[in-house]
Structures are given as structure tokens and as C-alpha cells.
Enzyme design. Structure first.
Site, PDB file in Angstrom:
ATOM      1  N   ARG A 177       0.207 -69.591 -52.638  1.00  0.00           N
ATOM      2  CA  ARG A 177      -0.628 -70.655 -53.190  1.00  0.00           C
ATOM      3  C   ARG A 177      -0.977 -70.288 -54.608  1.00  0.00           C
ATOM      4  O   ARG A 177      -1.222 -69.121 -54.897  1.00  0.00           O
ATOM      5  CB  ARG A 177      -1.983 -70.680 -52.489  1.00  0.00           C
ATOM      6  CG  ARG A 177      -2.026 -71.388 -51.213  1.00  0.00           C
ATOM      7  CD  ARG A 177      -3.445 -71.364 -50.699  1.00  0.00           C
ATOM      8  NE  ARG A 177      -3.398 -71.834 -49.330  1.00  0.00           N
ATOM      9  CZ  ARG A 177      -4.333 -71.586 -48.435  1.00  0.00           C
ATOM     10  NH1 ARG A 177      -5.377 -70.839 -48.771  1.00  0.00           N
ATOM     11  NH2 ARG A 177      -4.208 -72.051 -47.243  1.00  0.00           N
ATOM     12  N   ASN A 222      36.164-120.296  -5.657  1.00  0.00           N
ATOM     13  CA  ASN A 222      37.028-119.121  -5.525  1.00  0.00           C
ATOM     14  C   ASN A 222      36.420-117.961  -6.314  1.00  0.00           C
ATOM     15  O   ASN A 222      36.140-118.096  -7.504  1.00  0.00           O
ATOM     16  CB  ASN A 222      38.416-119.497  -6.077  1.00  0.00           C
ATOM     17  CG  ASN A 222      39.345-118.302  -6.177  1.00  0.00           C
ATOM     18  OD1 ASN A 222      39.182-117.321  -5.453  1.00  0.00           O
ATOM     19  ND2 ASN A 222      40.324-118.405  -7.068  1.00  0.00           N
ATOM     20  N   LEU A 260      42.784-107.216 -12.449  1.00  0.00           N
ATOM     21  CA  LEU A 260      43.283-107.955 -13.619  1.00  0.00           C
ATOM     22  C   LEU A 260      42.305-107.828 -14.780  1.00  0.00           C
ATOM     23  O   LEU A 260      41.154-108.243 -14.685  1.00  0.00           O
ATOM     24  CB  LEU A 260      43.463-109.438 -13.257  1.00  0.00           C
ATOM     25  CG  LEU A 260      44.307-109.703 -11.995  1.00  0.00           C
ATOM     26  CD1 LEU A 260      44.488-111.203 -11.802  1.00  0.00           C
ATOM     27  CD2 LEU A 260      45.652-108.990 -12.077  1.00  0.00           C
ATOM     28  N   GLY A 295      43.075-110.110 -20.059  1.00  0.00           N
ATOM     29  CA  GLY A 295      42.630-111.215 -20.905  1.00  0.00           C
ATOM     30  C   GLY A 295      41.723-110.758 -22.041  1.00  0.00           C
ATOM     31  O   GLY A 295      41.106-109.695 -21.966  1.00  0.00           O
ATOM     32  N   TYR A 339      18.215 -76.827 -44.048  1.00  0.00           N
ATOM     33  CA  TYR A 339      19.473 -77.209 -44.704  1.00  0.00           C
ATOM     34  C   TYR A 339      19.359 -76.926 -46.186  1.00  0.00           C
ATOM     35  O   TYR A 339      18.425 -77.383 -46.860  1.00  0.00           O
ATOM     36  CB  TYR A 339      19.717 -78.709 -44.457  1.00  0.00           C
ATOM     37  CG  TYR A 339      21.025 -79.236 -44.959  1.00  0.00           C
ATOM     38  CD1 TYR A 339      22.223 -78.602 -44.636  1.00  0.00           C
ATOM     39  CD2 TYR A 339      21.082 -80.381 -45.737  1.00  0.00           C
ATOM     40  CE1 TYR A 339      23.438 -79.104 -45.093  1.00  0.00           C
ATOM     41  CE2 TYR A 339      22.285 -80.901 -46.178  1.00  0.00           C
ATOM     42  CZ  TYR A 339      23.469 -80.245 -45.859  1.00  0.00           C
ATOM     43  OH  TYR A 339      24.655 -80.752 -46.306  1.00  0.00           O
ATOM     44  N   TYR A 372       8.763 -81.728 -38.819  1.00  0.00           N
ATOM     45  CA  TYR A 372      10.193 -81.641 -38.515  1.00  0.00           C
ATOM     46  C   TYR A 372      10.525 -80.203 -38.146  1.00  0.00           C
ATOM     47  O   TYR A 372      10.346 -79.291 -38.965  1.00  0.00           O
ATOM     48  CB  TYR A 372      11.053 -82.082 -39.712  1.00  0.00           C
ATOM     49  CG  TYR A 372      12.513 -81.782 -39.446  1.00  0.00           C
ATOM     50  CD1 TYR A 372      13.169 -82.369 -38.360  1.00  0.00           C
ATOM     51  CD2 TYR A 372      13.227 -80.878 -40.225  1.00  0.00           C
ATOM     52  CE1 TYR A 372      14.493 -82.073 -38.066  1.00  0.00           C
ATOM     53  CE2 TYR A 372      14.558 -80.578 -39.945  1.00  0.00           C
ATOM     54  CZ  TYR A 372      15.182 -81.180 -38.862  1.00  0.00           C
ATOM     55  OH  TYR A 372      16.484 -80.883 -38.568  1.00  0.00           O
ATOM     56  N   LYS A 399      36.984-108.505 -23.203  1.00  0.00           N
ATOM     57  CA  LYS A 399      35.887-108.719 -22.245  1.00  0.00           C
ATOM     58  C   LYS A 399      35.666-107.516 -21.333  1.00  0.00           C
ATOM     59  O   LYS A 399      34.525-107.124 -21.082  1.00  0.00           O
ATOM     60  CB  LYS A 399      36.181-109.978 -21.416  1.00  0.00           C
ATOM     61  CG  LYS A 399      35.131-110.270 -20.372  1.00  0.00           C
ATOM     62  CD  LYS A 399      35.185-111.694 -19.875  1.00  0.00           C
ATOM     63  CE  LYS A 399      36.384-111.973 -19.012  1.00  0.00           C
ATOM     64  NZ  LYS A 399      36.356-113.354 -18.465  1.00  0.00           N
ATOM     65  N   ARG A 406      36.018-116.931 -24.099  1.00  0.00           N
ATOM     66  CA  ARG A 406      34.676-117.526 -24.042  1.00  0.00           C
ATOM     67  C   ARG A 406      33.569-116.524 -24.392  1.00  0.00           C
ATOM     68  O   ARG A 406      32.418-116.911 -24.569  1.00  0.00           O
ATOM     69  CB  ARG A 406      34.441-118.113 -22.633  1.00  0.00           C
ATOM     70  CG  ARG A 406      35.290-119.347 -22.354  1.00  0.00           C
ATOM     71  CD  ARG A 406      35.375-119.695 -20.870  1.00  0.00           C
ATOM     72  NE  ARG A 406      36.339-118.858 -20.152  1.00  0.00           N
ATOM     73  CZ  ARG A 406      36.634-119.001 -18.867  1.00  0.00           C
ATOM     74  NH1 ARG A 406      36.015-119.923 -18.138  1.00  0.00           N
ATOM     75  NH2 ARG A 406      37.525-118.205 -18.293  1.00  0.00           N
TER      76      ARG A 406
HETATM   77  C1  UD1 Z   1      39.704-117.389 -12.226  1.00  0.00           C
HETATM   78  C2  UD1 Z   1      40.380-118.216 -11.134  1.00  0.00           C
HETATM   79  C3  UD1 Z   1      39.355-119.181 -10.544  1.00  0.00           C
HETATM   80  C4  UD1 Z   1      38.149-118.406 -10.026  1.00  0.00           C
HETATM   81  C5  UD1 Z   1      37.559-117.503 -11.090  1.00  0.00           C
HETATM   82  C6  UD1 Z   1      36.524-116.568 -10.462  1.00  0.00           C
HETATM   83  C7  UD1 Z   1      42.706-118.442 -11.869  1.00  0.00           C
HETATM   84  C8  UD1 Z   1      43.713-119.351 -12.435  1.00  0.00           C
HETATM   85  N1  UD1 Z   1      41.473-118.954 -11.710  1.00  0.00           N
HETATM   86  O1  UD1 Z   1      39.327-118.298 -13.253  1.00  0.00           O
HETATM   87  O2  UD1 Z   1      39.940-119.911  -9.486  1.00  0.00           O
HETATM   88  O3  UD1 Z   1      37.153-119.304  -9.554  1.00  0.00           O
HETATM   89  O4  UD1 Z   1      38.587-116.675 -11.685  1.00  0.00           O
HETATM   90  O5  UD1 Z   1      35.859-115.803 -11.409  1.00  0.00           O
HETATM   91  O6  UD1 Z   1      43.009-117.324 -11.514  1.00  0.00           O
HETATM   92  N2  UD1 Z   1      43.705-112.189 -16.714  1.00  0.00           N
HETATM   93  C9  UD1 Z   1      44.804-111.414 -16.978  1.00  0.00           C
HETATM   94  N3  UD1 Z   1      45.908-111.998 -17.515  1.00  0.00           N
HETATM   95  C10 UD1 Z   1      45.984-113.315 -17.759  1.00  0.00           C
HETATM   96  C11 UD1 Z   1      44.846-114.120 -17.477  1.00  0.00           C
HETATM   97  C12 UD1 Z   1      43.733-113.534 -16.950  1.00  0.00           C
HETATM   98  O7  UD1 Z   1      44.780-110.207 -16.769  1.00  0.00           O
HETATM   99  O8  UD1 Z   1      47.046-113.765 -18.220  1.00  0.00           O
HETATM  100  C13 UD1 Z   1      42.509-111.554 -16.150  1.00  0.00           C
HETATM  101  C14 UD1 Z   1      41.297-111.664 -17.066  1.00  0.00           C
HETATM  102  O9  UD1 Z   1      41.234-110.532 -17.924  1.00  0.00           O
HETATM  103  C15 UD1 Z   1      40.141-111.717 -16.070  1.00  0.00           C
HETATM  104  C16 UD1 Z   1      40.741-112.306 -14.832  1.00  0.00           C
HETATM  105  O10 UD1 Z   1      42.151-112.212 -14.968  1.00  0.00           O
HETATM  106  O11 UD1 Z   1      39.660-110.428 -15.769  1.00  0.00           O
HETATM  107  C17 UD1 Z   1      40.341-113.759 -14.628  1.00  0.00           C
HETATM  108  O12 UD1 Z   1      40.731-114.530 -15.747  1.00  0.00           O
HETATM  109  P1  UD1 Z   1      39.800-115.679 -16.300  1.00  0.00           P
HETATM  110  O13 UD1 Z   1      40.502-116.287 -17.461  1.00  0.00           O
HETATM  111  O14 UD1 Z   1      38.423-115.206 -16.498  1.00  0.00           O
HETATM  112  O15 UD1 Z   1      39.873-116.697 -15.086  1.00  0.00           O
HETATM  113  P2  UD1 Z   1      38.830-117.840 -14.717  1.00  0.00           P
HETATM  114  O16 UD1 Z   1      39.029-118.994 -15.615  1.00  0.00           O
HETATM  115  O17 UD1 Z   1      37.471-117.279 -14.627  1.00  0.00           O
HETATM  116 CA    CA Z   2      36.554-115.328 -15.089  1.00  0.00          CA
END
Ligand code: UD1
Ligand code: CA
Length: 465
Positions: A440, A169, A8, A11, A387, A366, A22, A15
Site C-alpha cells: 500500500r 395413423n 425414418l 426428411g 492470466y 473471481y 428436424k 414445416r
Molecule cells: C406421416 C404419414 C401419416 C401419419 C404421420 C404420423 C406418410 C405418407 N404419412 O405423415 O399417415 O399420420 O406420419 O406422424 O407416411 N421421411 C424420410 N424420407 C422421406 C420422407 C419422410 O425419411 O422421403 C421421414 C421424415 O424424416 C419423418 C418421417 O419420415 O421422420 C415422417 O415424414 P413426414 O413428412 O413428417 O410425414 P407426415 O406428413 O407427418
Molecule cells: Ca410427421
């Protein structure tokens, strides 16, 4: 059975407070998303699908590789929704589906192997990677009844009591694909963030009385999720420690390893010493018995053995042969080829040039677009004028040439072997072998001039205004 991997990476990473997605932030010399990709590659997966959304094109390009596909999540509605974008691959999976987030770069391949084997052994619907951490803030908490994982509660949804749970998690899951697709269909978004949470699949599994399992990561550092730039710096530190420890155990000396950066693709020889503030990046190799002093950066270069790189040099796409010495404060720009035992001294810039065996360019020069033979001495302040304002031209210098200080060699020009170039000369025509090239104005002597001038000055200063 070979896993199907879903990563995944859709996002923005709010933050991070960045205009850059990211997954693209550099970590240990490569984009964040590449770390998990390189880790899962060693599992020999059936297929890898990266879910992209924010800056989809750039993230796809950073994630590209053999056997890697992308799926688009056009709206970021949560991790549960993100996984569904890889539906086709999940439906087609013949083995377990392994889901990871792009922002957990420290997970080790062996941990993933253990997760897969527990998943299989327990015949679980979903198996999570968890960790017991000192500060669980920001992570989903693992709610257990006995040994069974019942559900995951996100920080923002947790009660005061749940917030005290220190088992978190990791965001890494091994799932049965068919179970997951049906479970996610029932997962809603009535939570603090209004998102479809992937971890809610755990509660869905328990509702159906499926088995859930968990592996507690042997090292809690492995599960570090990069949400902020501070997290990014922590991950950088862990990777630096891992890499530098490996090189020290392989025979490389680092008096201050916390201040040395070695890229993942770098190769180092034994008995080489890297002093603080050294950065070795890209596809660089360094031979045996080299000393690389503080503040030097080397990128995509080949450094031979027993080479000395003194303080504060920049070396890019260049080669430095055995026994040579470079710096302090030297810049080897792309295409520099420094010969055996050659010497490149302070405040010297070399570009796209060959410097022959044992030749010296010791001070303030150089040298660009030049071929310099063996045993050549280039005096202080010599410039190749490569150059003309329109095009670049080459300078060719034969073996054993002596170029006096402050000479300018206006290219294209050739200096034959054994020739001598007088100090201060501006050379615009070829100089034959063993000849003297000089240009010179004749020197004049005016007897007593300086003394007369001093007297004159005293007279002026002595006069009342
Ligand atoms: C998530 C977990 C949390 C866990 C933590 C570990 C969920 C709801 N929560 O939280 O339980 O402890 O990871 O690091 O899953 N992303 C998408 N599409 C979206 C949202 C997120 O692709 O719609 C991807 C982001 O790019 C990222 C990853 O999912 O790579 C995690 O998303 P992030 O928002 O960082 O989740 P956390 O709040 O860290
Ligand atoms: Ca995360």
C-alpha cells in the site's frame, strides 16, 4: 421373436422452417431422433437401421450407438421410398419389422410391445398404431370397413368426408418384411404430394386379402408427430410432465413443476426442492434435502446433500459438497470443486478451483486456477490474476488464510497457512505461513482540506458570469 427396427429420419422437416434437420432439433435435452432410439432400445431389437438423408452425417452422429446402422436415402421421395433404403436389413430380418418415424418422440415402449404382440396374434401382414384424436389435421386418416383397416388417406388427398375421420395413423408399423418389400414395389406416387407413401402398403395388403390390424394407442398424446416448432413445444411439455411427475412421486418437491426442467440423465435425492425456472441438465446428480432457488441452471455437475443454491446461478461441470451454499448470482465454471459447508456468495465467479471445507468467498470475487484451503476467508472483490496474457498460472492459498477485500493475487503465487493479506494489496510474491502480506502507499492526512475545497466551490458558483 426379436424385431428389426427401421427409423425414418431422412426428411428436412420443411414445416420446421429451419436450417437444421428436424431429427436434430433438441427435445428435452437431446436430439429428436434419440427419443425413438432410446424407446426401441428397451425392446432388445435384432438390429436398428436409421434411414438418413438431409444432413446425413450429423443425423448419423446423433443416432450413433451400439447395434445401430444407418442407410442413406439420397432423394426424399416419400416414406415408402425411405423404408426401401433399409432393404438389406429387412430381407435379413428373422422376426417382424417395426417401422417408426424419428418425429414421434412420445411413444411408450409398452405400446410398441402391445403392437408387436397384436401383429403376431393376428398373423397380420401389417399392423398399425393409430389414435383417436380431437384434432386430426395433418395426419393420415384410418379408413375402416367394419373392424378391418382398409387404407390410410393422407390429409392432402382426403375428401371432405375422410377429413372428418378422427382416427389417425401414428406412423408406427409392424410388418412382415417379405410382404412389405413386394407391396412397396407396387406402390406408386400418384397423389397430392407426388411421393411414395409407406401407408399405401395397407391398401396393398387388403388388395392381396392379407390381414391388416391396428392398435389404438391408449393415450392419444403418445402419437403426437412433431412437424412444426409448435408441435415440438407440445412434446416438450408432455416429456416435462412425465419426468417431473416421476421425480415428485420419488420425493422431490416442485411448487411449479411446469417451470422446472430436469434432463433424462439427472438423478435427484429426496426432500430436495426445485423452485420455478430451475434447469438441471446433462449428467447431473443432486443429493437429498437441497434447495435450488429460481432461475438456476446446473449442467453435468455433482451437488451433495443439504446444499443451498440461491437464485440465478450457473453451475457447469463442477462439484458442490454437502452443506455448501452458492449464490445468488454466482457462476461456477468447469472444474470448480466447492468443499463441505463452503460459501460462495453473490456475483462470484469460480473456475477450475478447489475451495476447501468451510471457506468463504462471499462477494464479487473471481477465483480461477486456485487451490483454497480450509477455513479461508476471501474478502469482497478479491481477484486471482491467473492470466498474464500468454498463459494461465495457479494460486495456492493455505488453510485459515484471511484475504482482505479488493486484494489481487498475481499468479503464480502461494499464500502460506494462517497468513493475512491486507485489504487492497497486490500480491506478486509468495507470502509465508502466518505472515502479513501488504502492499500500500502510506496514508496521508491533510487537516482541513475538505472544508477548504467546499468553500472554494461555493466561491466559484457564487460569482456572476
Ligand atoms: C406421416 C404419414 C401419416 C401419419 C404421420 C404420423 C406418410 C405418407 N404419412 O405423415 O399417415 O399420420 O406420419 O406422424 O407416411 N421421411 C424420410 N424420407 C422421406 C420422407 C419422410 O425419411 O422421403 C421421414 C421424415 O424424416 C419423418 C418421417 O419420415 O421422420 C415422417 O415424414 P413426414 O413428412 O413428417 O410425414 P407426415 O406428413 O407427418
Ligand atoms: Ca410427421
Amino acid at each position: 421373436m426379436k424385431p428389426t427396427v427401421v427409423i425414418l429420419a431422412a426428411g428436412l422437416g420443411t414445416r420446421m422452417k429451419s436450417g437444421l434437420a428436424k431429427a436434430l432439433h433438441p427435445l428435452a435435452g437431446k436430439p429428436l431422433v434419440r427419443h425413438v432410439l432410446d424407446t426401441v432400445a428397451s425392446l432388445d431389437p435384432e438390429k436398428i437401421v436409421v434411414v438418413v438423408g438431409h444432413q446425413a452425417e450429423a443425423v448419423s452422429a446423433a443416432a450413433a450407438g451400439p447395434g445401430i446402422q444407418t442407410a442413406i436415402q439420397s432423394e426424399q421421395l416419400g416414406t415408402g421410398h425411405a423404408v426401401l433404403q433399409a432393404r438389406t436389413a429387412i430381407e435379413a430380418a428373422s422376426g417382424p419389422v417395426l417401422i417408426l418415424c424419428a418425429d414421434t418422440p412420445l411413444i411408450m415402449p409398452d405400446t410398441l410391445r402391445s403392437l408387436l404382440s397384436i401383429h403376431e396374434k393376428k398373423r397380420a401382414a401389417i399392423t398399425l398404431l393409430t389414435a383417436s384424436v380431437q384434432d386430426p389435421f395433418g395426419y393420415g386418416r384410418i379408413v375402416r370397413t367394419g373392424a378391418m383397416v382398409m387404407r390410410v388417406v393422407e390429409e392432402k388427398d382426403a375428401t371432405a368426408a375422410q377429413k372428418k375421420i378422427r382416427e389417425v395413423n401414428a406412423g408406427v408399423y409392424c410388418v412382415d418384411g417379405k410382404f412389405l418389400l413386394s407391396a412397396l414395389a407396387s406402390v406408386g406416387n400418384k397423389n397430392a404430394q407426388g411421393e411414395y407413401y409407406l401407408p399405401d402398403a395397407v391398401a396393398a395388403a387388403r388388395k392381396l386379402r392379407h390381414t391388416t390390424a391396428a392398435l389404438i394407442a391408449p393415450d392419444p398424446l403418445e402419437v403426437l408427430g412433431v412437424n412444426t416448432r409448435y408441435d415440438l413445444s407440445l412434446a416438450e411439455g408432455v416429456l416435462r410432465q412425465r419426468t417431473n411427475r416421476r421425480w415428485m412421486l420419488a420425493g422431490v418437491t416442485m411448487p411449479e413443476p411446469d417451470r422446472v426442467f430436469i434432463g433424462t440423465d439427472v438423478v435427484l435425492g429426496t426432500d430436495t426442492t426445485l423452485y420455478p425456472g430451475v434447469r438441471i441438465e446433462g449428467a447431473t446428480s443432486v443429493g437429498q434435502g437441497c434447495d435450488i432457488y429460481p432461475g438456476t441452471r446446473i449442467t453435468d455437475s455433482v451437488i451433495g446433500s443439504t446444499v443451498t443454491i440461491k437464485d440465478h446461478c450457473v453451475i457447469e461441470q463442477s462439484t458442490v459438497a454437502d452443506g455448501a451454499s452458492v449464490g445468488p448470482f454466482a457462476h461456477l465454471r468447469p472444474g470448480s470443486d466447492i468443499g463441505i459447508r463452503a460459501r460462495i456468495g453473490n456475483f462470484v465467479e469460480i473456475k477450475k478451483s478447489i475451495i476447501g471445507e468451510g471457506s468463504k468467498v462471499n462477494h464479487l470475487s473471481y477465483i480461477g486456477d486456485a487451490t483454497v484451503g480450509k477455513g479461508v476467508n476471501i474478502g469482497a472483490g478479491v481477484i486471482t490474476c491467473n492470466y498474464d496474457g500468454f498463459e494461465k498460472h495457479r494460486t495456492e492459498i493455505g488453510d485459515d488464510v484471511f484475504v482482505g477485500s479488493d486484494a489481487q493475487l498475481v499468479a503464480p503465487v502461494r499464500i502460506g497457512a494462517g497468513a493475512l493479506i491486507a485489504a487492497g494489496a497486490t500480491i506478486t510474491r509468495d507470502v509465508p505461513p502466518d505472515a502479513l502480506g501488504v502492499s500500500r502507499a502510506p496514508q496521508e492526512i491533510r487537516e482541513g482540506f475538505a472544508a477548504r475545497r467546499r468553500k472554494m466551490k461555493q466561491k466559484i458558483d457564487g460569482k456572476p458570469k
